[in-house]
Design a protein around this motif. Structure first.
Motif, PDB file in Angstrom:
ATOM      1  N   ALA B  85      16.233  -0.469  40.255  1.00  0.00           N
ATOM      2  CA  ALA B  85      15.744   0.792  40.833  1.00  0.00           C
ATOM      3  C   ALA B  85      16.803   1.880  40.723  1.00  0.00           C
ATOM      4  CB  ALA B  85      15.354   0.584  42.303  1.00  0.00           C
ATOM      5  N   SER B 113      11.378  -1.604  51.553  1.00  0.00           N
ATOM      6  CA  SER B 113      12.709  -1.096  51.251  1.00  0.00           C
ATOM      7  C   SER B 113      12.829  -0.794  49.750  1.00  0.00           C
ATOM      8  CB  SER B 113      13.732  -2.141  51.702  1.00  0.00           C
ATOM      9  OG  SER B 113      15.016  -1.607  51.796  1.00  0.00           O
ATOM     10  N   LEU B 114      12.365  -1.712  48.919  1.00  0.00           N
ATOM     11  CA  LEU B 114      12.373  -1.470  47.472  1.00  0.00           C
ATOM     12  C   LEU B 114      11.555  -0.231  47.129  1.00  0.00           C
ATOM     13  CD1 LEU B 114      13.030  -2.280  44.538  1.00  0.00           C
ATOM     14  CD2 LEU B 114      11.099  -3.875  44.625  1.00  0.00           C
ATOM     15  N   PHE B 116      11.137   2.445  48.991  1.00  0.00           N
ATOM     16  CA  PHE B 116      11.969   3.619  49.291  1.00  0.00           C
ATOM     17  C   PHE B 116      13.090   3.775  48.253  1.00  0.00           C
ATOM     18  CE2 PHE B 116      10.158   3.503  53.649  1.00  0.00           C
ATOM     19  CZ  PHE B 116       9.902   4.855  53.800  1.00  0.00           C
ATOM     20  N   LEU B 117      13.771   2.687  47.952  1.00  0.00           N
ATOM     21  CA  LEU B 117      14.909   2.763  47.020  1.00  0.00           C
ATOM     22  C   LEU B 117      14.495   3.297  45.654  1.00  0.00           C
ATOM     23  CD1 LEU B 117      16.543  -0.676  47.883  1.00  0.00           C
ATOM     24  CD2 LEU B 117      17.550   1.563  48.339  1.00  0.00           C
ATOM     25  N   VAL B 205      10.890  -0.678  59.027  1.00  0.00           N
ATOM     26  CA  VAL B 205      10.992   0.282  57.925  1.00  0.00           C
ATOM     27  C   VAL B 205       9.753   1.164  58.053  1.00  0.00           C
ATOM     28  CG1 VAL B 205      11.249   0.555  55.427  1.00  0.00           C
ATOM     29  CG2 VAL B 205      11.973  -1.576  56.526  1.00  0.00           C
ATOM     30  N   PRO B 206       9.910   2.477  57.939  1.00  0.00           N
ATOM     31  CA  PRO B 206       8.715   3.320  58.039  1.00  0.00           C
ATOM     32  C   PRO B 206       7.741   3.051  56.884  1.00  0.00           C
ATOM     33  CG  PRO B 206      10.739   4.633  58.183  1.00  0.00           C
ATOM     34  CD  PRO B 206      11.138   3.254  57.737  1.00  0.00           C
TER      35      PRO B 206
END
Lengths: 438, 438
Positions: B85, B113-114, B116-117, B205-206
């Motif tokens: 990413a 999370s991935l 978002f990243l 995590v949002p």
């Protein structure tokens, strides 16, 4: 130990800084804490300052008392640090992961893979998890008992390290003409059958570059100290004085010696809150700002969570009710002890506001020279091998530390000026990880 | 659907290519498959060619029959794709993860999370795992029954998508003056209690940029098709003819309609093995090389694993013994059916060697023009919305495809020439993910 090897980790849990109210600071980041670029900037600055590692704390749930006022939403450490592996070269990548709510085979893979992706910079901060909010996300009505969690953690670590060892270092052959991919005699089944896990193995990732990613453990209960002494490379502690640190080190050395381990192979890292203020006026302003940003609600929530006791119905202008008995306490026993150590005459609100500003950590506030002098003094006394730098405000406090304190530490000769070659384990002067199957 | 939107994913499981013997090719990579730079190069080439995604298959164990000859050691997909990413901008990141050996709360976090990243490029390839070797790494003596695995998968996906939804899109306030981090009314507890899971939520995590990372499902058993139709955005299938693909599409459309879903919102991706050979001589050489690189042992091992039946004691120059009954078969039912479809007169060894060269996939071998023509024909017929490109040899076959076939596909107007803006979900023309709590 050489004197220029103070270990310094950039620590964070809340991406805005260590305080529950850090996010309220006028300069605090907002939505950008959910972007990779925010962390890339931090990581590169940390690497430019030759810090040793990024240390990301974690819970497997949201600490959701007072959700509106403090909601520690954030990215997940393993994925975040994997991404940061791609944009850094030398800094260690310390990810917190819980032994209570994961499977050893999965965690062994994630960390082995991160170790390959980062050329040997992976590190696992082992936690057993203590929040009810976490347990409730994994099918449990209450968290497992403290002793049970630590027994599971011990077996979990043993399984993970054996999975990392399940391929000998020379197991991969790539012998194309003979069609031999691996030397099957050098790939091992664990056939582990314990109290908590039954795992066959081998891992499907070869032995990682470090053999074992660096093992970190925090938690200074009796069970925590014994887990650290028996299995960890690095131990994250909270001390408030040099005497306390030296006594702690001495106790841990005795435990290590009893286990046949050398004290040099075990690094003790103290949590500190470093704040650079360049005048008494700045210091006063900072304290006023803190007072303005924190709320009574946050203070009561934090103290309630630490004590696993809802303090909202108690009168907040009176001292605490009787504290839980440590032997039956399933929260963080280290923190319970720290709370006991405060003046018992403090009211609930006073104590909550104190904790809100300090966590369990040593507040080191002063000019860059004063901060550097204090860290050097702690380090040179032998009270700690280094520090988890828990900046109250990110990125501001960290930026000031990197720009102003790091050069002083380097000039004082207590901090390295460039990275040593090799893996994180090698950079930290830790011994090679022995293979259990050797 | 526009005609220039053929979906193309670079697929891999073995990092050396899709065959069990790919690693033996003289040009096959060796230790470099455990470095990030190997994948960074592949990913950047795939992005330069405007491919849609990197698709990484996975098992939670090593397929260790005949360990010496074929050991599919490799990096773990979530960590690898998180690292990638950081070095890519547009390409989708499809990670395989099992619903049988993980916890929904953990997977929901990793993928959020991935997402978002990567600014909205995450995708989850949902598998239920079918190897005994996997079960044995997670405390089980045998794999869970097929029906049980799919029931668990359905509930697992429902929990994960609700965890992603547990923060409304506008839940984060960052209202510093009022001290309101989040709108607590927009953060939801799931309080899920099902047959397999009890999960409180919310996620920590949002809601990720895509709402729901793109959901991919492979597996064409009755239970698999129903799981895909009810919950997936993309379905990975194996077809060997246009007629078979069109019939499959029609069947899935009926399932989608019955569930109130629009067929355009469901992308079917066929596995193909694209091999560019520029003459009949090259083609013959390639086939000779394949024959030389594969071994009888690999062929028997593969067929045994697929059938969950050790074929080594059977005479290898005779046809297969009676096959397992599908209704009680806990392996890949899709593959069992594909094996049934072969000529029953084939000997065990002949069939094994055929499977070793084709997996379950359509071998598309020819000049760049021929390969492009075949892919375009399949796509334009409506038999598939695109392809998982399962290159026999990496990176060589992929390099030739990117250099020679991609320009032809673009010239033919069946493949996009640049990335559309937005998230992976938007780039693929998939609908917005509705929030369950809305």
């Amino acid at each position: 130990m050489s004197h220029n090897s103070m270990i310094l980790n950039l620590f964070f849990f809340n991406p805005q800084g260590d305080y529950r109210f850090s996010w309220r600071h006028p300069d605090a980041p907002e939505h950008e804490v959910f972007t990779l670029s925010y962390y890339t900037t931090l990581a590169r600055k940390a690497e430019a300052a030759t810090l040793d590692a990024l240390f990301i704390a974690d819970h497997t749930g949201i600490w959701d008392s007072g959700l509106a006022h403090y909601a520690n939403a954030r990215l997940e450490p393993l994925t975040l640090l994997s991404a940061l592996a791609a944009v850094t070269d030398n800094i260690g990548l310390m990810a917190t992961a819980s032994t209570s709510y994961t499977e050893p085979y999965n965690l062994a893979r994630y960390f082995a893979s991160l170790d390959f992706l980062s050329n040997g910079r992976a590190s696992w901060n082992i936690v057993t998890s203590w929040l009810e909010e976490e347990a409730a996300n994994f099918g449990l009505d209450q968290i497992p008992q403290h002793s049970n969690r630590y027994q599971r953690a011990g077996e979990f670590i043993d399984v993970v390290t054996r999975l990392w060892d399940s391929w000998d270092d020379g197991a991969l052959l790539f012998d194309k003409p003979r069609g031999l991919f691996a030397d099957a005699d050098k790939v091992h089944h664990l056939n582990h059958r314990g109290d908590f896990f039954k795992v066959r193995g081998p891992l499907n990732v070869p032995r990682p570059p470090q053999g074992h990613p660096v093992l970190v453990q925090a938690g200074s209960s009796e069970a925590g100290k014994q887990l650290a002494a028996s299995r960890a490379d690095m131990h994250f502690v909270f001390i408030k004085s040099i005497e306390q640190g030296k006594a702690y080190r001495e106790e841990m050395n005795q435990r290590l010696n009893a286990l046949g381990r050398s004290p040099e192979d075990f690094k003790i890292i103290a949590g500190v809150l470093p704040v650079v203020v360049n005048s008494e006026t700045e210091k006063a302003e900072r304290q006023q700002l803190n007072a303005a940003l924190m709320s009574d609600r946050m203070a009561i929530d934090l103290l309630s969570a630490y004590l696993k006791l809802d303090l909202s119905p108690y009168p907040h202008d009176e001292p605490l009710p009787p504290l839980p008995d440590e032997a039956n306490f399933d929260g963080i026993r280290t923190t319970l002890q720290l709370i006991r150590d405060y003046d018992p005459a403090l009211t609930i609100l006073e104590l909550g506001r104190l904790l809100l500003q300090s966590s369990d950590s040593w507040l080191v506030m002063g000019t860059a020279q004063e901060v550097a002098d204090t860290l050097a003094e702690i380090y040179l006394s032998g009270a700690a091998d280094g520090f988890n730098l828990m900046f109250p405000l990110l990125p501001g406090d960290f930026d000031r530390f990197a720009e102003q304190v790091v050069p002083v530490l380097k000039a004082k000769g207590v901090m390295k000026t460039e990275y040593a070659p090799g893996t994180l384990r090698e950079k930290l002067g830790l011994p090679l990880a022995k293979n259990h199957f050797a």
